[in-house]
Structure formats: structure tokens, C-alpha cells
Design a protein around this motif. Structure first.
Motif, short mmCIF file in Angstrom:
data_model
loop_
_atom_site.label_atom_id
_atom_site.label_comp_id
_atom_site.label_asym_id
_atom_site.label_seq_id
_atom_site.Cartn_x
_atom_site.Cartn_y
_atom_site.Cartn_z
N GLU A 49 0.92 -1.22 0.05
CA GLU A 49 0.18 -0.10 0.05
C GLU A 49 0.87 1.34 0.05
OE1 GLU A 49 -2.97 1.76 3.14
OE2 GLU A 49 -3.38 -0.26 2.80
N ILE A 50 0.64 2.27 -0.87
CA ILE A 50 1.29 3.43 -0.91
C ILE A 50 0.60 4.52 -0.18
CG2 ILE A 50 2.29 5.37 -2.42
CD1 ILE A 50 2.23 3.11 -4.73
N ASN A 51 1.26 4.96 0.70
CA ASN A 51 0.72 5.85 1.87
C ASN A 51 0.90 7.37 1.19
OD1 ASN A 51 -0.46 7.28 3.97
ND2 ASN A 51 1.22 6.51 5.52
N LEU A 52 -0.34 7.95 0.57
CA LEU A 52 -0.27 9.04 -0.09
C LEU A 52 -0.27 10.53 0.95
CD1 LEU A 52 -3.03 8.20 -3.25
CD2 LEU A 52 -0.43 8.44 -3.01
N ILE A 53 -0.44 10.51 2.09
CA ILE A 53 -0.36 11.34 2.84
C ILE A 53 0.87 12.14 3.02
CG2 ILE A 53 -1.00 12.37 5.40
CD1 ILE A 53 -3.36 10.45 5.20
N PRO A 54 1.88 11.41 3.06
CA PRO A 54 3.19 12.11 3.14
C PRO A 54 3.86 12.78 1.88
CG PRO A 54 3.64 10.02 4.41
CD PRO A 54 2.20 10.03 3.60
N LEU A 55 3.30 11.98 0.82
CA LEU A 55 3.30 12.58 -0.49
C LEU A 55 2.57 13.84 -0.93
CD1 LEU A 55 4.76 12.13 -3.24
CD2 LEU A 55 2.71 11.01 -3.83
N VAL A 105 4.38 16.84 1.06
CA VAL A 105 5.58 17.36 0.40
C VAL A 105 5.05 18.30 -0.77
CG1 VAL A 105 7.62 16.60 -0.84
CG2 VAL A 105 7.32 15.43 1.18
N LEU A 106 4.32 17.58 -1.65
CA LEU A 106 3.88 18.59 -2.75
C LEU A 106 3.13 19.76 -2.36
CD1 LEU A 106 2.37 15.91 -5.11
CD2 LEU A 106 4.51 16.92 -5.10
N LEU A 107 2.51 19.92 -1.21
CA LEU A 107 1.66 20.98 -0.62
C LEU A 107 2.89 22.24 -0.27
CD1 LEU A 107 -0.85 22.68 -0.06
CD2 LEU A 107 -0.96 21.70 2.07
N VAL A 108 3.87 21.71 0.54
CA VAL A 108 4.84 22.25 0.84
C VAL A 108 5.49 23.08 -0.22
CG1 VAL A 108 7.16 22.69 2.03
CG2 VAL A 108 5.11 21.55 3.17
#
Length: 141
Positions: free
Chosen positions: A13-19, A22-25
Motif C-alpha cells: 500500500e502506498i501511503n499518499l498522505i506524506p506525498l 511534501v507537494l503542498l509545501v
């Protein structure tokens, strides 16, 4: 005998929340830096060229060639600022607020045009204009 059933392997499972974090920052950083770039430019209103009505009284015409030679009303002059100022003073004598139109070659050095402007100031000519060729019409007869 007890048989165990084989448990199916856990699905990756790929956890999308950290991704997304990072993209929001990165998006906030890029937005903040591009807005500062706009404030670093100068607000310059460029003049528009067009045909204008000449005032009463003929202006003085001065040409600057590509190699720095100067001609006032068709007569070649010495390009030293002192002698040029004397010639401009003599040509402007008897005129009330004379206008000097400078026709400088596109390849003329900046220094030669500045020397002409300095000589005009020394001669007491406060009104200067620059002649230009119409971009729509070719030069020559």
C-alpha cells in the motif's frame, strides 16, 4: 494434525498522505517565490512614436555618423565637445529656446551621442529631440 490455512500476503500500500504534504509545501514555496519576482521589476511607461506637429521656428538638425563624425545642418564639424558647443552656440544665436534634433546612426557609439548632448547643454540648448526612421518605410529615395 492441525492444518493451518496459509494467510494471504498483505497487499503493498502506498501511503499518499506524506506525498501530498511534501507537494503542498513545494507548491507554497513556489507560489511565495514567484510573487516576489514581480516586485523586483521596474514599472516603466515607454513612449510612443508618431507624427507630431513641429512648433514655429525651424529646429537645428545634427547628424552623428556610425564612426562618430558630426554634421550640423549639413556641415561637418569637429567632434570635440568644446568646438561642437561653440558651433551650436553660433547656430542657435538669435533663436528663442532653440530645438536641436539629433539624428544618430544606429551603429553610432553611445559616447558620441552623449558628447553631442553635453555640447548642446554647454551651448545653452535645453530642448533636445532624437530623429528616427519610420519602421514601416525603408530608408533611401
Amino acid at each position: 494434525m492441525r492444518f493451518r490455512r496459509a494467510q494471504p500476503p498483505e497487499e503493498a500500500e502506498i501511503n499518499l498522505i506524506p506525498l501530498i504534504d511534501v507537494l503542498l509545501v513545494l507548491l507554497i514555496f513556489l507560489t511565495a517565490t514567484t510573487t516576489f519576482a514581480r516586485f523586483g521589476t521596474l514599472g516603466v511607461a515607454l513612449p510612443a512614436a508618431g507624427e507630431t506637429q513641429m512648433e514655429a521656428g525651424a529646429p537645428l538638425h545634427l547628424e552623428v555618423s556610425a564612426d562618430g563624425r558630426v554634421a550640423l545642418e549639413g556641415q561637418t564639424l569637429a567632434s570635440e565637445p568644446g568646438s561642437l558647443a561653440a558651433a551650436l552656440r553660433a547656430a542657435a544665436q538669435g533663436r528663442e529656446s532653440p530645438l536641436l534634433v539629433i539624428y544618430a546612426d544606429a551603429q553610432a557609439s553611445h559616447q558620441s551621442v552623449v558628447d553631442v548632448m553635453q555640447a548642446a547643454r554647454a551651448a545653452g540648448i535645453g530642448r533636445l529631440s532624437f530623429g528616427a526612421q519610420d519602421a514601416q518605410r525603408p530608408a533611401g529615395p
